[in-house]
Every structure is written in C-alpha cells, then in structure tokens.
Design a protein around this motif. Structure first.
Motif, PDB file in Angstrom:
ATOM      1  N   SER A 191       0.838  -1.198   0.000  1.00  0.00           N
ATOM      2  CA  SER A 191       0.000   0.000   0.000  1.00  0.00           C
ATOM      3  C   SER A 191       0.871   1.246   0.000  1.00  0.00           C
ATOM      4  O   SER A 191       2.011   1.225   0.466  1.00  0.00           O
ATOM      5  CB  SER A 191      -0.936  -0.008   1.207  1.00  0.00           C
ATOM      6  N   ASP A 210      -1.112   3.563   9.675  1.00  0.00           N
ATOM      7  CA  ASP A 210      -1.070   2.784   8.440  1.00  0.00           C
ATOM      8  C   ASP A 210       0.295   2.144   8.218  1.00  0.00           C
ATOM      9  O   ASP A 210       0.398   1.086   7.601  1.00  0.00           O
ATOM     10  CB  ASP A 210      -1.399   3.681   7.242  1.00  0.00           C
ATOM     11  N   ARG A 220      -1.872  -4.289   3.523  1.00  0.00           N
ATOM     12  CA  ARG A 220      -2.564  -3.009   3.636  1.00  0.00           C
ATOM     13  C   ARG A 220      -1.728  -1.965   4.365  1.00  0.00           C
ATOM     14  O   ARG A 220      -2.165  -0.819   4.516  1.00  0.00           O
ATOM     15  CB  ARG A 220      -3.915  -3.195   4.333  1.00  0.00           C
ATOM     16  N   VAL A 222       1.124   0.775   4.680  1.00  0.00           N
ATOM     17  CA  VAL A 222       1.804   1.689   3.763  1.00  0.00           C
ATOM     18  C   VAL A 222       3.308   1.442   3.830  1.00  0.00           C
ATOM     19  O   VAL A 222       3.925   1.530   4.895  1.00  0.00           O
ATOM     20  CB  VAL A 222       1.482   3.154   4.102  1.00  0.00           C
ATOM     21  N   CYS A 315      -3.782  -0.737  -1.318  1.00  0.00           N
ATOM     22  CA  CYS A 315      -4.515   0.464  -0.906  1.00  0.00           C
ATOM     23  C   CYS A 315      -3.714   1.704  -1.277  1.00  0.00           C
ATOM     24  O   CYS A 315      -2.484   1.677  -1.320  1.00  0.00           O
ATOM     25  CB  CYS A 315      -4.734   0.504   0.611  1.00  0.00           C
ATOM     26  N   VAL A 317      -3.548   5.676   0.105  1.00  0.00           N
ATOM     27  CA  VAL A 317      -3.967   6.628   1.130  1.00  0.00           C
ATOM     28  C   VAL A 317      -3.640   8.036   0.635  1.00  0.00           C
ATOM     29  O   VAL A 317      -2.524   8.286   0.172  1.00  0.00           O
ATOM     30  CB  VAL A 317      -3.235   6.366   2.458  1.00  0.00           C
ATOM     31  N   THR A 331      -6.251   2.031   6.657  1.00  0.00           N
ATOM     32  CA  THR A 331      -5.874   0.883   5.827  1.00  0.00           C
ATOM     33  C   THR A 331      -6.168  -0.437   6.512  1.00  0.00           C
ATOM     34  O   THR A 331      -6.539  -1.415   5.855  1.00  0.00           O
ATOM     35  CB  THR A 331      -4.384   0.922   5.443  1.00  0.00           C
ATOM     36  N   GLN A 332      -6.016  -0.496   7.823  1.00  0.00           N
ATOM     37  CA  GLN A 332      -6.249  -1.744   8.541  1.00  0.00           C
ATOM     38  C   GLN A 332      -7.648  -1.815   9.149  1.00  0.00           C
ATOM     39  O   GLN A 332      -7.887  -2.580  10.078  1.00  0.00           O
ATOM     40  CB  GLN A 332      -5.186  -1.929   9.631  1.00  0.00           C
TER      41      GLN A 332
END
Length: 352
Positions: A191, A210, A220, A222, A315, A317, A331-332
């Motif tokens: 992500s 994240d 997920r 980052v 994902c 963000v 994300t989580q």
C-alpha cells in the motif's frame, strides 16, 4: 442451513469478540456460551505471542476488535444485499491462508461459509490457533457449521475451488498446481500514500498507524510514500514520533538495526529518526522498519502510473489527491465489502 442462520452465527461471534479489548476484557452476560469460551479465549490471546513473536497482545486485540466492529447485522446486511444466494449448491472450497497478521484469512473463511459453501482450511504455521478457536465458537452457535468447516493438516484434497494467499514465488506454484480448478491466487501487494505537503498533523499521525500497525507486515500497510519534488519530511517525522515505542520491541529493533546497516553499507542515502528509515526507491515493497519514497511531478502523471501498476498495490492513502484513495489511518480497518486485490470473493464463490 438457512442464510439467516449463517448470518446469525457470525453476528453472535461478533458479539463474543466485542468483549475483548486491549484496555479490558469485560464479560457481557447477554453473549452466548461465555462459560465455555471466554476464559479460554483470554488465555489464547495471552499465548499468541509465544506462537508467533509478531502477534503482540496489542495487535491481536486490534484484529479482534476490527472483526467485532465488522460483524454486525447492519454491516452484514449491507454487504450481502448485493448478491443472490437462492441458487447456491454447496461446493468444497479450499483456503490456503497466510499468517503475516492475526486472522488475516478470516474474510475468506467468512465469505465461503456465508455464501453457502463448505470450507477446507489449511492454516499457516504462523497462525494455527485463532481461527480454529473462532470456528469452534461458531459451531457452538450453529451446530450445522460442523459439517461445513474442516481444518486440513496434510495435502489439500477433494476441493472444487481454491483461494490461496502467498508470495509471488508461491503464487507461481499455486497457479500451476490449481490450474484445473476455479481459483483466486493472491500475490504480494503493498500500500502507498500520496502526500502533497498540505496534510495536517493529525493526518500524518494517522498515517503512522497505516505504517506501523502489525509492524508493517500486512499488504494493507503503507510501505511507500509518493511526495512532490522539494517535499520536506520534517512534519512527517514530527507526527510519527508518537510511535517511537515500537523500537522497544526486540524483533522490530533487530530488523531496524539490520536493514539500516545493509542500507548504509550499500551507501544509500537515508533519512532516519531512530526507529524508522526512509529511503528513495522505485520499489513498492520496503523491509520492516523502513519506508520507501519517490518524488512525483504532477498528480495526473502519478495517477496514470498508479493505475498502470495497480496489480502491485492494495490500498492508496491520500487526502483525495488520487482516485480510489482512502483516508489516513484506515488501511487496517476495511469494510466487509472491501475485497483484497479488488477481487469480489462472493461473486467468485457464487459462480464456481
């Protein structure tokens, strides 16, 4: 077993999970079968880190609470309203699960059962206890589930379809081995976050969630930042200082020391705050305790690139800078209808 019976089982499971949090485990007298399961689940949570060193109580509780939040009648109805389950003829669906974060395969488990199919589960050696425990609770709510749930220790056999999750290397093996069966094969994904320098401190603090939740081990999480040319990381480092205590966890600290040493020996230019290194790199997958970054020229060019490389990304963000992005800190916390790899699992299961 009716659709309502299956749904009721998961709603009751959600209520059971809702009793457990990092702050306090509190018995709700309206929850069924606490006398059989509550204390044992407390013990399992406490022992999870001995089974997998990355499964700290904090992260196990976070996963449990996430599923407690998801498994409500309102959420299940919203998710399932898009599908027609009237023509389902139960098939045997094999699940080969990952074990990078607690209960990472639960959504597939839920999807197979709620769609009216039978599930054959091969757990990861890194996560062998949480899902079987929840399956036992589910069977106590609806005994009919017993004939629909099987945990496999050896070779996966007698299945009609499969959902397998692994690395890019294991995915090639899965694709060959399951080439004659309907399948969903999940590979490595990462992500990303897209920043423009106008993010608030609160948003950057949420971005730290994240990055650091589950020590960055999830798809997920980052692992890559896209920033405009001339971007200053000062505000980013100031915001994520809230997560400094992560360095006190030995496994994370060992990864931080090792990866930092490897980068320095290779003469890479790093930015470092004592518990996270950030490095300019074109790759999406950064090692534990590190985040990669890359400069972009225009949002339009970056949007085109992200779309062309979407198979590598789970994902995105951002503060609504690019299409299909989600809020910082989320994300989580996926919804039931937020499918891994954007593959609609329920639609797949209804057509096998």
């Amino acid at each position: 077993m009716s659709q309502n019976d299956k749904k009721r089982g998961f709603i009751e499971l959600g209520k059971f999970l809702g009793q457990f949090s990092e702050a306090e485990n509190t018995i709700n007298p309206t929850v069924l079968y606490n006398n059989l399961f509550f204390e044992d689940f407390e013990n399992l949570i406490r022992l999870s880190q001995s089974h997998n060193g990355w499964y700290t109580p904090e992260n196990v509780y976070f996963s449990i609470q996430s599923w407690a939040t998801a498994l409500t009648e309102k959420n299940l109805d919203k998710w399932l309203s898009a599908y027609n389950f009237n023509e389902v003829k139960a098939k045997n669906v094999g699940l080969i699960l990952a074990g990078n974060i607690p209960l990472v395969g639960f959504h597939d488990f839920l999807s197979v059962l709620i769609s009216g199919n039978n599930v054959l589960i091969k757990t990861s050696s890194n996560d062998q206890f949480l899902l079987p425990f929840l399956a036992k609770y589910l069977i106590s709510i609806g005994p009919e589930f017993a004939d629909k749930i099987t945990f496999i220790e050896g070779k996966l056999e007698n299945f009609d379809a499969v959902i397998a999750t692994g690395s890019n290397n294991t995915a090639r093996y899965f694709e060959y081995y399951f080439k004659n069966k309907p399948s969903i094969i999940r590979k490595n994904r990462n992500s990303v976050a897209v920043l423009n320098g106008e993010e608030t401190k609160e948003q950057l603090i949420a971005l730290g969630e994240d990055i650091f939740r589950y020590f960055g081990l999830g798809c997920r999480n980052v692992s890559k930042l896209f920033v405009p040319k001339g971007y200053s990381f000062n505000a980013f480092f100031e915001a994520i200082f809230e997560y400094q205590d992560i360095i006190h966890y030995e496994k994370y600290a060992n990864n931080y020391d090792y990866n930092k040493a490897v980068f320095l020996m290779s003469n890479f230019k790093l930015l470092d705050n004592g518990f996270l290194t950030i490095k300019e790199d074109n790759s999406y997958a950064s090692p534990i305790s590190s985040v990669f970054y890359e400069f972009y020229d225009t949002i339009e060019d970056l949007q085109t690139r992200l779309e062309s490389e979407s198979e590598q990304i789970q994902c995105i963000v951002s503060n609504n800078l690019v299409n299909n992005s989600i809020d910082f800190g989320c994300t989580q916390k996926p919804n039931l209808w937020d499918y891994a790899d954007n593959v609609d699992t329920i639609s797949f299961l209804l057509t096998i």
